[in-house]
Design an enzyme around this catalytic site. Structure first.
Site, PDB file in Angstrom:
ATOM      1  CD  GLU A   1      -3.956   6.536   3.816  1.00  0.00           C
ATOM      2  OE1 GLU A   1      -3.554   5.995   2.794  1.00  0.00           O
ATOM      3  OE2 GLU A   1      -5.123   6.375   4.260  1.00  0.00           O
TER       4      GLU A   1
ATOM      5  CD  GLU B  87      -6.942  -1.434  -0.340  1.00  0.00           C
ATOM      6  OE1 GLU B  87      -5.922  -2.152  -0.336  1.00  0.00           O
ATOM      7  OE2 GLU B  87      -8.014  -1.812   0.163  1.00  0.00           O
TER       8      GLU B  87
ATOM      9  CD  GLU C 236     -10.877  -0.374  -1.691  1.00  0.00           C
ATOM     10  OE1 GLU C 236     -11.728  -1.277  -1.689  1.00  0.00           O
ATOM     11  OE2 GLU C 236     -10.120  -0.156  -0.713  1.00  0.00           O
TER      12      GLU C 236
ATOM     13  CG  HIS D  98     -14.856   2.911   0.260  1.00  0.00           C
ATOM     14  ND1 HIS D  98     -13.674   2.361   0.726  1.00  0.00           N
ATOM     15  CD2 HIS D  98     -15.057   2.354  -0.955  1.00  0.00           C
ATOM     16  CE1 HIS D  98     -13.200   1.517  -0.171  1.00  0.00           C
ATOM     17  NE2 HIS D  98     -14.024   1.492  -1.207  1.00  0.00           N
TER      18      HIS D  98
ATOM     19  CB  VAL E 208     -17.041  -8.732  -2.102  1.00  0.00           C
ATOM     20  CG1 VAL E 208     -18.404  -9.221  -1.618  1.00  0.00           C
ATOM     21  CG2 VAL E 208     -15.916  -9.497  -1.410  1.00  0.00           C
TER      22      VAL E 208
ATOM     23  N   GLY F 207      -9.803  -4.888   5.920  1.00  0.00           N
ATOM     24  CA  GLY F 207     -10.139  -4.037   7.061  1.00  0.00           C
ATOM     25  C   GLY F 207      -9.233  -4.247   8.254  1.00  0.00           C
TER      26      GLY F 207
ATOM     27  CE  LYS G  75      -4.042  -0.480   2.311  1.00  0.00           C
ATOM     28  NZ  LYS G  75      -4.910  -0.821   3.474  1.00  0.00           N
TER      29      LYS G  75
ATOM     30  CB  ILE H 146     -10.501  11.506   5.008  1.00  0.00           C
ATOM     31  CG1 ILE H 146      -9.109  11.442   4.349  1.00  0.00           C
ATOM     32  CG2 ILE H 146     -11.421  12.463   4.254  1.00  0.00           C
ATOM     33  CD1 ILE H 146      -8.402  12.759   4.192  1.00  0.00           C
TER      34      ILE H 146
ATOM     35  NE  ARG I  34      -9.132  -8.462  -3.234  1.00  0.00           N
ATOM     36  CZ  ARG I  34     -10.206  -7.850  -2.762  1.00  0.00           C
ATOM     37  NH1 ARG I  34     -11.379  -8.033  -3.343  1.00  0.00           N
ATOM     38  NH2 ARG I  34     -10.139  -7.048  -1.715  1.00  0.00           N
TER      39      ARG I  34
HETATM   40  P1  ADP Z   1     -13.825  -6.160  -1.169  1.00  0.00           P
HETATM   41  O1  ADP Z   1     -13.230  -4.813  -1.302  1.00  0.00           O
HETATM   42  O2  ADP Z   1     -13.800  -6.997  -2.392  1.00  0.00           O
HETATM   43  O3  ADP Z   1     -15.100  -6.109  -0.466  1.00  0.00           O
HETATM   44  P2  ADP Z   1     -12.758  -7.161   1.254  1.00  0.00           P
HETATM   45  O4  ADP Z   1     -11.728  -6.250   1.823  1.00  0.00           O
HETATM   46  O5  ADP Z   1     -14.080  -7.235   1.894  1.00  0.00           O
HETATM   47  O6  ADP Z   1     -12.810  -6.896  -0.282  1.00  0.00           O
HETATM   48  O7  ADP Z   1     -12.136  -8.604   1.185  1.00  0.00           O
HETATM   49  C1  ADP Z   1     -12.701  -9.598   0.384  1.00  0.00           C
HETATM   50  C2  ADP Z   1     -12.596 -10.892   1.105  1.00  0.00           C
HETATM   51  O8  ADP Z   1     -11.266 -11.262   1.261  1.00  0.00           O
HETATM   52  C3  ADP Z   1     -13.238 -10.843   2.458  1.00  0.00           C
HETATM   53  O9  ADP Z   1     -13.989 -12.002   2.595  1.00  0.00           O
HETATM   54  C4  ADP Z   1     -12.066 -10.785   3.409  1.00  0.00           C
HETATM   55  O10 ADP Z   1     -12.346 -11.562   4.547  1.00  0.00           O
HETATM   56  C5  ADP Z   1     -10.937 -11.389   2.611  1.00  0.00           C
HETATM   57  N1  ADP Z   1      -9.662 -10.698   2.791  1.00  0.00           N
HETATM   58  C6  ADP Z   1      -9.199  -9.655   2.094  1.00  0.00           C
HETATM   59  N2  ADP Z   1      -7.971  -9.320   2.477  1.00  0.00           N
HETATM   60  C7  ADP Z   1      -7.629 -10.158   3.446  1.00  0.00           C
HETATM   61  C8  ADP Z   1      -6.466 -10.336   4.261  1.00  0.00           C
HETATM   62  N3  ADP Z   1      -5.393  -9.576   4.157  1.00  0.00           N
HETATM   63  N4  ADP Z   1      -6.485 -11.307   5.176  1.00  0.00           N
HETATM   64  C9  ADP Z   1      -7.551 -12.079   5.301  1.00  0.00           C
HETATM   65  N5  ADP Z   1      -8.667 -11.986   4.571  1.00  0.00           N
HETATM   66  C10 ADP Z   1      -8.709 -11.048   3.657  1.00  0.00           C
HETATM   67  P1  ADP Z   2      -8.135  -2.465   3.437  1.00  0.00           P
HETATM   68  O1  ADP Z   2      -6.873  -2.765   2.669  1.00  0.00           O
HETATM   69  O2  ADP Z   2      -8.228  -3.182   4.722  1.00  0.00           O
HETATM   70  O3  ADP Z   2      -9.356  -2.554   2.577  1.00  0.00           O
HETATM   71  P2  ADP Z   2      -8.268   0.437   3.150  1.00  0.00           P
HETATM   72  O4  ADP Z   2      -7.033   1.253   3.126  1.00  0.00           O
HETATM   73  O5  ADP Z   2      -8.955   0.184   1.867  1.00  0.00           O
HETATM   74  O6  ADP Z   2      -7.953  -0.940   3.877  1.00  0.00           O
HETATM   75  O7  ADP Z   2      -9.288   1.091   4.167  1.00  0.00           O
HETATM   76  C1  ADP Z   2     -10.439   0.406   4.597  1.00  0.00           C
HETATM   77  C2  ADP Z   2     -11.448   1.412   5.148  1.00  0.00           C
HETATM   78  O8  ADP Z   2     -10.897   2.137   6.255  1.00  0.00           O
HETATM   79  C3  ADP Z   2     -11.878   2.497   4.165  1.00  0.00           C
HETATM   80  O9  ADP Z   2     -12.926   2.063   3.327  1.00  0.00           O
HETATM   81  C4  ADP Z   2     -12.310   3.597   5.104  1.00  0.00           C
HETATM   82  O10 ADP Z   2     -13.588   3.381   5.639  1.00  0.00           O
HETATM   83  C5  ADP Z   2     -11.302   3.493   6.217  1.00  0.00           C
HETATM   84  N1  ADP Z   2     -10.122   4.339   5.968  1.00  0.00           N
HETATM   85  C6  ADP Z   2      -8.962   3.976   5.402  1.00  0.00           C
HETATM   86  N2  ADP Z   2      -8.092   4.992   5.332  1.00  0.00           N
HETATM   87  C7  ADP Z   2      -8.712   6.057   5.879  1.00  0.00           C
HETATM   88  C8  ADP Z   2      -8.345   7.444   6.123  1.00  0.00           C
HETATM   89  N3  ADP Z   2      -7.152   7.900   5.783  1.00  0.00           N
HETATM   90  N4  ADP Z   2      -9.268   8.238   6.716  1.00  0.00           N
HETATM   91  C9  ADP Z   2     -10.484   7.773   7.068  1.00  0.00           C
HETATM   92  N5  ADP Z   2     -10.878   6.507   6.864  1.00  0.00           N
HETATM   93  C10 ADP Z   2     -10.012   5.653   6.290  1.00  0.00           C
HETATM   94 MG    MG Z   3      -9.776  -1.443   0.891  1.00  0.00          MG
END
Ligand code: ADP
Ligand code: ADP
Ligand code: MG
Length: 461
Positions: free
Chosen positions: A201, A289, A275, A209, A296, A166, A117, A204, A293
């Site tokens: 970061e 990020e 995203e 999102h 969901v 998350g 990331k 925000i 792939r």
């Molecule tokens: P999307 O943005 O497609 O909704 P999610 O962040 O919800 O993606 O992840 C999609 C699926 O992959 C979820 O079921 C989540 O549990 C799994 N997943 C994604 N990243 C990871 C990770 N680093 N470790 C474990 N499970 C992950």
């Molecule tokens: P992941 O790789 O687990 O999906 P993300 O970086 O996409 O992580 O962030 C997941 C969620 O966390 C975002 O959809 C948002 O709700 C929150 N988030 C992430 N970064 C920030 C930020 N800088 N400020 C506020 N919310 C954030």
């Molecule tokens: Mg994300």
């Protein structure tokens, strides 16, 4: 090459979804499964199935050698990784290709680059995409972290470079918080992702999102508009929509163009998602990020554009150029997806696997239910609790919400608790109906509105 056979290296509803796309293209399917998944729907639907190991994901769906060996033994042309599990594992993509098969996704190097990331932030910035103010690279010391925080201000997010799903995110409200969380976050990231790298970061606040679906064949790069995914619990999406209805047209155009610029900058191949966080007050968007792939929530994009994203990613992996040009991508109407989980929303969303005693799926125009369920199926306790996605389309958002209510009422899943009551309550909520929500809305709503509702229901009972 023309792909004639695919190994589906995943489980649940996405495995079923991949088989459906493969079948439409006349492709033979081989489904892998763990010892706990021998009776899953995808195994029944695929042309062949292979047991790859014990229930624990590390022993089966995350076991690169087991999956690659199964693919080689089956003699397939290609491997589709779905989402989660090995879908963003660059070593897996490399291993599949080294064994002479096609990995349905970007090249290992692109996954490696964008899956980091911190590196992805740099790629985005270079491509002219605005990123969230924060650290320039990985942080190695607390002194560096402190300097960044003093520049950007608090609250600030400590994020794992290798995080996902998350996980690997913490908020520091002040300097003391940062000093306490930083070493912990690093140790946890190392344990969870095998990489202790951290970055910062700025938080925000009041962000939405918003994410852009991209497709690339290495030469041409297009977007398929955006999705709104602000309704989240524990930073995981619960309800998604397309398009992002309150986005001004000029912002939408800039947002989608920025995602295409990023795809072009890395010569992207396959389907991906860029995203962002969007601040409605300032009309600014910030890159967070790239997911390299299928996502969901991809069905909401399919519903408004008519593009089959999974078929398209299979075609691209086979070496075909994009079958659609940007000018041909048009968005029509509105779509909403509700993630249906085997969890009890009245009991803190406790996962509650069990046996499906009755299943009634709503049908009709604009209604789609992507699922792994069938009557008599017993959900194993070892995996993600997502059991289906109810997706509804209509001409307008208002009509979509009305149709969604009917579809949710028409969906009966008996034998296990599900998140259907949560979605019914959300669909009836005034703020949700007005579209007045941000990424923090749902958790607050669950503690107030939903808790009050659940309390009232319990009293009546
Ligand atoms: P999307 O943005 O497609 O909704 P999610 O962040 O919800 O993606 O992840 C999609 C699926 O992959 C979820 O079921 C989540 O549990 C799994 N997943 C994604 N990243 C990871 C990770 N680093 N470790 C474990 N499970 C992950
Ligand atoms: P992941 O790789 O687990 O999906 P993300 O970086 O996409 O992580 O962030 C997941 C969620 O966390 C975002 O959809 C948002 O709700 C929150 N988030 C992430 N970064 C920030 C930020 N800088 N400020 C506020 N919310 C954030
Ligand atoms: Mg994300």
């Amino acid at each position: 090459m023309t792909i004639r056979s695919i190994l589906v290296a995943n489980r649940g509803e996405i495995a079923v979804r991949i088989i459906r796309a493969a079948r439409a293209l006349g492709i033979h399917t081989v489904q892998v499964h763990s010892a706990a998944d021998a009776d899953m729907l995808a195994v029944k639907l695929a042309d062949a199935a292979v047991d790859i190991g014990s229930p624990a994901p590390k022993k089966s769906y995350l076991n690169i050698a087991a999956v690659v060996d199964a693919a080689k033994a089956a003699g397939v042309d290609a491997v589709h990784p779905g989402y989660g599990f090995l879908s963003e594992n660059a070593d897996f993509a490399d291993a599949v290709e080294a064994a002479g098969m096609v990995f349905i996704g970007p090249k290992g190097d692109a996954i490696r680059l964008l899956g980091d990331k911190v590196a992805a932030r740099e790629v985005a910035a270079k491509a002219g995409v605005p990123t969230v103010p924060g650290s320039a690279g990985r942080l190695s010391t607390i002194e560096e972290a402190r300097a960044v925080a003093e520049r950007t201000g608090f609250p600030i997010m400590i994020k794992a470079a290798a995080g996902g799903g998350g996980r690997g995110i913490r908020i520091a409200a002040d300097l003391a918080d940062l000093e306490r969380h930083f070493p912990q976050a690093s140790a946890e990231a190392l344990a969870a992702f095998g990489d202790g790298g951290l970055y910062l970061e700025k938080v925000i606040t009041r962000a939405r999102h918003v994410e852009v679906q991209i497709l690339g064949d290495g030469q041409d790069f297009i977007h398929c508009f955006e999705r709104e995914c602000s309704l989240q619990r524990r930073r995981q999406k619960v309800w998604e929509e397309a398009p992002s209805f309150l986005l001004p047209a000029d912002v939408r155009a800039r947002l989608c163009e920025s995602a295409v610029a990023l795809a072009r900058a890395v010569g992207y191949r396959g389907a991906g998602t860029v995203e962002y966080l969007y601040d409605e007050a300032t009309r600014e968007f910030y890159f967070i990020e790239v997911n390299t792939r299928i996502q969901v929530e991809h069905p909401v994009t399919e519903m408004i554009t008519g593009i089959d994203l999974v078929e398209e990613m299979i075609r691209i992996a086979g070496g075909a150029p994009l079958s659609i040009r940007q000018a041909d991508v048009a968005a029509e109407g509105h779509a909403i997806e509700c993630r249906i989980n085997a969890e009890d929303p009245a009991r803190g969303f406790m996962p509650a696997p069990g046996t499906i005693t009755r299943l009634v799926v709503p049908e009709g125009e604009g209604i789609r239910f992507d699922t792994m369920l069938y009557e008599g199926y017993t959900i194993p306790p070892f995996y993600d609790s997502l059991v289906g996605k109810l997706v509804v389309w209509a001409e307008t958002r208002e009509a979509c919400l009305a149709r969604l209510k009917g579809a949710l009422e028409g969906l009966a899943i008996e034998g296990i608790p599900t998140t259907i009551p949560l979605h019914l309550a959300l669909a009836a909520d005034d703020s949700v109906r007005r579209g007045a929500f941000d990424t923090r809305f749902l958790e607050h709503w669950l503690e107030t509105e939903f808790a009050a509702r659940a309390g009232a229901t319990a009293e009546v009972a």
